[in-house]
Enzyme design. Structure first.
Site, mmCIF file in Angstrom:
data_model
loop_
_atom_site.group_PDB
_atom_site.id
_atom_site.type_symbol
_atom_site.label_atom_id
_atom_site.label_comp_id
_atom_site.label_asym_id
_atom_site.label_seq_id
_atom_site.Cartn_x
_atom_site.Cartn_y
_atom_site.Cartn_z
ATOM 1 N N LYS A 184 75.514 38.572 14.624
ATOM 2 C CA LYS A 184 76.024 37.899 13.426
ATOM 3 C C LYS A 184 74.911 37.100 12.740
ATOM 4 O O LYS A 184 74.815 37.081 11.504
ATOM 5 C CB LYS A 184 77.188 36.973 13.792
ATOM 6 C CG LYS A 184 78.412 37.693 14.354
ATOM 7 C CD LYS A 184 79.076 38.594 13.325
ATOM 8 C CE LYS A 184 80.368 39.184 13.831
ATOM 9 N NZ LYS A 184 81.045 40.063 12.860
ATOM 10 N N TYR A 234 76.488 39.334 20.887
ATOM 11 C CA TYR A 234 77.464 39.348 19.790
ATOM 12 C C TYR A 234 77.087 38.311 18.744
ATOM 13 O O TYR A 234 76.993 38.610 17.547
ATOM 14 C CB TYR A 234 78.872 39.064 20.325
ATOM 15 C CG TYR A 234 79.850 38.679 19.238
ATOM 16 C CD1 TYR A 234 80.382 39.640 18.390
ATOM 17 C CD2 TYR A 234 80.211 37.345 19.047
ATOM 18 C CE1 TYR A 234 81.258 39.287 17.377
ATOM 19 C CE2 TYR A 234 81.094 36.985 18.040
ATOM 20 C CZ TYR A 234 81.616 37.955 17.207
ATOM 21 O OH TYR A 234 82.479 37.598 16.197
ATOM 22 N N SER A 248 80.844 34.445 12.108
ATOM 23 C CA SER A 248 81.428 33.795 13.282
ATOM 24 C C SER A 248 80.814 32.417 13.486
ATOM 25 O O SER A 248 79.658 32.170 13.118
ATOM 26 C CB SER A 248 81.170 34.663 14.516
ATOM 27 O OG SER A 248 81.400 33.957 15.696
#
Length: 341
Positions: free
Chosen positions: A153, A149, A124
Site C-alpha cells: 500500500k 501487505y 490502508s
C-alpha cells in the site's frame, strides 16, 4: 458518470457498488473472483433493482483492461482489487507484491494510455507504520510498514504521487481506512472469506454460527487496556459511503490535481476481547476462545483522526459497535456457509 470498480465483487467492493448504484452512478465491475463470489453482484442487483456490468478478469491483464476501457466509457476508477491479509502477506510476500503493486501498475498504465485520470485507491492505515504516534493523521509521513501487505500500500501511494507529478491531469484520492466490519442491513451481502478467515470478526461470526470450534486471540500481553490488540473498527456501509463521498469530491473540485489522502475511521480503538463481548451480546451466542502467541506484523493499537474527511468530504462514521455486531450476525446467521458455492 460511469465508474469502474476493480474487486467490486469482494466484501468492501460489493457494498460500495450497492451505494454507487443507489446514488445514480453507472457501475462496471472487474473481478477475478479469487476471493469473491459473483453471487454478491447478483444480490446487489436484486437489492437496488439496477444492473451491473460484470467482467471476470484480472488487473494484471493489460489486454483485457484495454478492451474493457474501450468498450465502456469509464470516467473514474475505484481500485479495490488486492490481496489483503496482513498475516498471510508475511508468508507469501512475492504474491502480494505481484498482485497488489504490479497489478496496480498495469491498471495505471492502461488508464494513462487512454487518458483516464480519476482514481480512488483503497489504501490502508498500515501505511503509517509503527513509528507514527496515534491517532494517525494524514499529515504524517508514510511509515515503515510492518508487513508486505502494508508495504504494498505504501508503494502504491508513492507511485500515485509520482504519477501525479508527471501528469498534471491526474487526480487521485487515497482512502486510508482502518478495520471495516459489519454487513448491509438486509443481511444479503457481507464478508465471506474463502477458507479460514484472516480477519477477526468473520472468524468470531463463524464460531458463533457453529462453523468453527473456537477463536484464537493472538496475544494478551500488549500494552493495552486488556492486553489484546486494539483497532479502529468501522461499519462497512460507513466505509462505502466514504467512497461515494470521494467520488463526489473529485467531481465537485474539478480544479484539483494531484493526490489527496483521507482517513476513514471512527476515531476510537476497540480491543479484541471487547469485540468478542459485544458480539456475544448482539448474537446471544457464546464465542469460545483461546490465547495464542502474538502474530507477526500486528501492532498493539492504532486508530484514526478522521476530521479531515469530515471537513472536506462531509463524511463521518455514524454506525456504532452494536450495529456493526448486529448486522454481522444477521448476515452470518442468514448465510452460515456464506454465499452459495
Amino acid at each position: 458518470m460511469k465508474i469502474l470498480v476493480t474487486g467490486g465483487a469482494g466484501y468492501i467492493g460489493s457494498h460500495t457498488v450497492l451505494l454507487l448504484l443507489t446514488n445514480g452512478f453507472e457501475v462496471v465491475v472487474l473481478d477475478n473472483l479469487m476471493n469473491a463470489s459473483i453471487e454478491s453482484i447478483r444480490r446487489v442487483e436484486h437489492l437496488t433493482g439496477k444492473k451491473v456490468s460484470f467482467i471476470k478478469g484480472d488487473i494484471q491483464d493489460k489486454t483485457a483492461l484495454t478492451s474493457l476501457f474501450n468498450e465502456h466509457a469509464i470516467d473514474a476508477v475505484i481500485h479495490f482489487a488486492a490481496l489483503k491479509a496482513v498475516g498471510e502477506s508475511s508468508t507469501i510476500p512475492l504474491e502480494y507484491y505481484q498482485n497488489n503493486v504490479h497489478g496496480t501498475l498495469c491498471l495505471l498504465e492502461v488508464m494513462a494510455n487512454l487518458n483516464i485520470n480519476h482514481f480512488i485507491f483503497s489504501s490502508s492505515a498500515t501505511v503509517y507504520g509503527g513509528e507514527n504516534a496515534v491517532p494517525y493523521e494524514e499529515s504524517m509521513p508514510l511509515g515503515e510498514a510492518s508487513s508486505p501487505y502494508g508495504a504494498s500500500k505504501v508503494m502504491i501511494e508513492r507511485v500515485l504521487k509520482d504519477l501525479a507529478q508527471s501528469n498534471l491531469d491526474f487526480r487521485a484520492v487515497c482512502l486510508r481506512y482502518f478495520n471495516p466490519i459489519g454487513a448491509h442491513e438486509s443481511g444479503q451481502i457481507g464478508e465471506d472469506p474463502k477458507g479460514i478467515p484472516n480477519n477477526l470478526l468473520p472468524y468470531v461470526a463463524q464460531v458463533a454460527v457453529g462453523k468453527r470450534e473456537r477463536l484464537q486471540v493472538f496475544g494478551d500481553d500488549y500494552s493495552t487496556e486488556d492486553g489484546t490488540c486494539e483497532r479502529d473498527y468501522l461499519h462497512v456501509m460507513d466505509l462505502a459511503e466514504g467512497h461515494v463521498a470521494a467520488v463526489n469530491w473529485l467531481q465537485k473540485n474539478s480544479e484539483f490535481t494531484g493526490v489527496e489522502a483521507f482517513n476513514l475511521g471512527t476515531g476510537k480503538a476497540v480491543s479484541v476481547l471487547s469485540i468478542i463481548k459485544a458480539f456475544e451480546q448482539a448474537s446471544q451466542q457464546k464465542v469460545p476462545y483461546t490465547i495464542a502467541p502474538r502474530r507477526h506484523g500486528d501492532l498493539p493499537a492504532f486508530w484514526a483522526n478522521a476530521e479531515k474527511a469530515n471537513k472536506q468530504l462531509g463524511w463521518r462514521a455514524t454506525r456504532d459497535l452494536t450495529q456493526m455486531m448486529t448486522d454481522t450476525w444477521r448476515w452470518q446467521s442468514n448465510n452460515p456457509e456464506g454465499y452459495p458455492k
